[in-house]
Design a protein around this motif. Structure first.
Motif, PDB file in Angstrom:
ATOM      1  N   THR A   1       0.835  -1.198   0.000  1.00 34.97           N
ATOM      2  CA  THR A   1       0.000   0.000   0.000  1.00 34.97           C
ATOM      3  C   THR A   1       0.869   1.248   0.000  1.00 34.97           C
ATOM      4  OG1 THR A   1      -1.845  -1.112   1.104  1.00 34.97           O
ATOM      5  CG2 THR A   1      -1.748   1.279   1.294  1.00 34.97           C
TER       6      THR A   1
ATOM      7  N   LEU B   1      -1.295  11.134  -7.731  1.00 31.35           N
ATOM      8  CA  LEU B   1      -1.997  10.680  -6.526  1.00 31.35           C
ATOM      9  C   LEU B   1      -3.418  11.219  -6.445  1.00 31.35           C
ATOM     10  CD1 LEU B   1      -1.760   9.102  -3.852  1.00 31.35           C
ATOM     11  CD2 LEU B   1      -0.967  11.216  -2.783  1.00 31.35           C
TER      12      LEU B   1
ATOM     13  N   THR C   1       2.035   6.046   4.687  1.00 33.56           N
ATOM     14  CA  THR C   1       0.949   6.172   3.705  1.00 33.56           C
ATOM     15  C   THR C   1      -0.016   7.272   4.132  1.00 33.56           C
ATOM     16  OG1 THR C   1       1.094   3.828   3.122  1.00 33.56           O
ATOM     17  CG2 THR C   1      -0.962   4.962   2.603  1.00 33.56           C
TER      18      THR C   1
ATOM     19  N   LEU D   1      -0.946  11.056   2.540  1.00 32.77           N
ATOM     20  CA  LEU D   1      -2.342  11.422   2.300  1.00 32.77           C
ATOM     21  C   LEU D   1      -2.819  12.548   3.216  1.00 32.77           C
ATOM     22  CD1 LEU D   1      -3.841   7.814   1.999  1.00 32.77           C
ATOM     23  CD2 LEU D   1      -3.309   9.399   0.126  1.00 32.77           C
TER      24      LEU D   1
ATOM     25  N   ARG E   1     -10.073   7.081  -2.062  1.00 41.42           N
ATOM     26  CA  ARG E   1      -9.295   7.739  -1.006  1.00 41.42           C
ATOM     27  C   ARG E   1      -9.863   7.411   0.382  1.00 41.42           C
ATOM     28  NH1 ARG E   1      -5.838  12.209  -0.516  1.00 41.42           N
ATOM     29  NH2 ARG E   1      -6.056  12.646  -2.754  1.00 41.42           N
TER      30      ARG E   1
ATOM     31  N   LEU F   1      -9.261   3.803   1.364  1.00 40.57           N
ATOM     32  CA  LEU F   1      -7.836   3.587   1.656  1.00 40.57           C
ATOM     33  C   LEU F   1      -7.482   4.114   3.042  1.00 40.57           C
ATOM     34  CD1 LEU F   1      -4.949   2.826   0.818  1.00 40.57           C
ATOM     35  CD2 LEU F   1      -4.806   5.017  -0.390  1.00 40.57           C
TER      36      LEU F   1
ATOM     37  N   ASN G   1       2.391   9.363  -5.786  1.00 41.25           N
ATOM     38  CA  ASN G   1       2.808  10.690  -5.357  1.00 41.25           C
ATOM     39  C   ASN G   1       4.021  11.164  -6.145  1.00 41.25           C
ATOM     40  OD1 ASN G   1       2.508  12.978  -3.641  1.00 41.25           O
ATOM     41  ND2 ASN G   1       4.150  12.227  -2.326  1.00 41.25           N
TER      42      ASN G   1
ATOM     43  N   VAL H   1       0.987   4.062  -3.067  1.00 39.12           N
ATOM     44  CA  VAL H   1       0.668   5.463  -2.792  1.00 39.12           C
ATOM     45  C   VAL H   1       1.882   6.362  -3.017  1.00 39.12           C
ATOM     46  CG1 VAL H   1       0.014   7.087  -0.961  1.00 39.12           C
ATOM     47  CG2 VAL H   1      -1.232   4.934  -1.235  1.00 39.12           C
TER      48      VAL H   1
ATOM     49  N   LEU I   1      -6.776   8.732  -6.849  1.00 38.81           N
ATOM     50  CA  LEU I   1      -7.581   8.459  -5.663  1.00 38.81           C
ATOM     51  C   LEU I   1      -8.924   9.180  -5.664  1.00 38.81           C
ATOM     52  CD1 LEU I   1      -5.015   8.364  -2.722  1.00 38.81           C
ATOM     53  CD2 LEU I   1      -5.863   6.495  -4.138  1.00 38.81           C
TER      54      LEU I   1
END
Length: 333
Positions: A165, A178, A223, A227, A189, A192, A173, A169, A182
């Motif tokens: 994961t 990203l 991760t 985010l 998103r 996740l 990015n 991600v 997502l």
């Protein structure tokens, strides 16, 4: 992160010669060759010796994960990468990408999965050359690894995993895709983020119904950091788990069990400190078993870890210096 290489006292006390380490890493470099365009990069060790003869080219190949590690280590030690075969490495990435968008680790053939997609993206970002990666195909592969519960598997159709994961991600990015991926795919998103947050017990587990493990503080915490959702974790609880996994021998172990002692290892020590760094944790001297290593302290007796570039998994300061062209190993201790 600990500032070890910033202290001449440490280098002298432990007889660490950064220039010697740099030169050793360069002995592991495999250069590009007209007959084997995919071999450029770095090997993981000296198991073949210094092989230069054409008859051994097939066996003397760079490995994607080792190339990523070598570039990060060289920059951390202050090298400017001027001796790196950058064009050869980028050309080699083209040979390593598969039709489905994934990457193999070796030109001679190997497993191909998200680990090596991430390595290819990190290498391209460090070298500032994306001509070796078909970004659209790489993005499609990551999308194919999406699981039913919103996380990302190592290969399509497999179980959600914290490590894969992060790789997915972080790769998105680095490729600048990203937000697009997502936010354009039916609530991905939110699914996740929910999966990642649900992995916290006290520490973080890498998969559903598994034990807590310090390295997933980085893989899943990282991760969420990318985010901008790491605030959703119980940081105090996670910090307690990670610091409790320190060993009286120094370093951090994988697991914690009040009834027994686990041996520390380099991998879990690195990822434990990585999470402590990007979570902006201030570590008090009483919490750290340093075995005599000199670490920089503030006036209040606390230790401040150097910032980590979470997406690349290396020192923010060193990668910034490299980008600005002011990295020179002869001027850095």
């Amino acid at each position: 992160m600990l500032g070890f290489f910033d202290s001449p006292e440490n280098l002298i006390r432990y007889s660490v010669d950064t220039h010697e380490i740099i030169e050793w890493i360069y002995t592991l470099q495999t250069l590009s060759h007209a007959n084997e365009p995919g071999i450029a990069g770095f090997k993981g060790g000296t198991f073949l010796g210094n092989v230069q003869k054409d008859e051994f080219l097939y066996y003397n190949q760079g490995h994607l994960a080792m190339t990523y590690s070598a570039l990060c280590t060289l920059i951390t030690l202050g090298d400017d990468l001027e001796r790196v075969d950058k064009k050869g490495i980028v050309k080699g990435l083209q040979c390593l990408q598969k039709d489905d968008g994934s990457f193999s680790s070796l030109h001679l053939g190997s497993e191909n999965d998200l680990r090596f997609v991430y390595c290819a993206c990190a290498i391209s970002h460090i070298l500032n050359d994306w001509s070796g990666v078909d970004i659209d195909r790489a993005v499609q592969y990551i999308q194919a690894c999406r699981t039913w519960d919103g996380a990302i598997s190592l290969i399509p159709g497999q179980e959600s995993h914290g490590g894969s994961t992060f790789c997915g991600v972080a790769s998105l990015n680095l490729m600048g895709r990203l937000k697009q991926v997502l936010d354009d795919h039916d609530n991905w998103r939110n699914e996740l983020v929910q999966w990642c947050v649900s992995r916290q017990i006290e520490g973080m587990q890498g998969r559903t119904n598994k034990l807590e493990d310090t390295c997933y503080s980085f893989w899943i915490g990282g991760t969420l950091k990318i985010l901008n959702c790491d605030h959703l974790l119980d940081q105090k609880l996670l910090r307690a788990f990670v610091t409790d996994c320190q060993s009286d021998m120094g370093g951090f172990s994988k697991l914690r069990d009040p009834g027994r002692s686990y041996y520390p290892d380099l991998l879990h020590s690195f990822y434990s400190l990585s999470w402590l760094s990007f979570s902006h944790t201030t570590i008090h001297e009483d919490d750290v078993i340093n075995n005599g290593v000199h670490l920089g302290s503030n006036a209040n007796g606390s230790l401040t870890l150097h910032p980590l570039n979470c997406t690349l998994g290396m020192s923010s300061r060193r990668i910034d210096m490299y980008r600005k062209g002011i990295l020179n190993s002869s001027q850095i201790t």
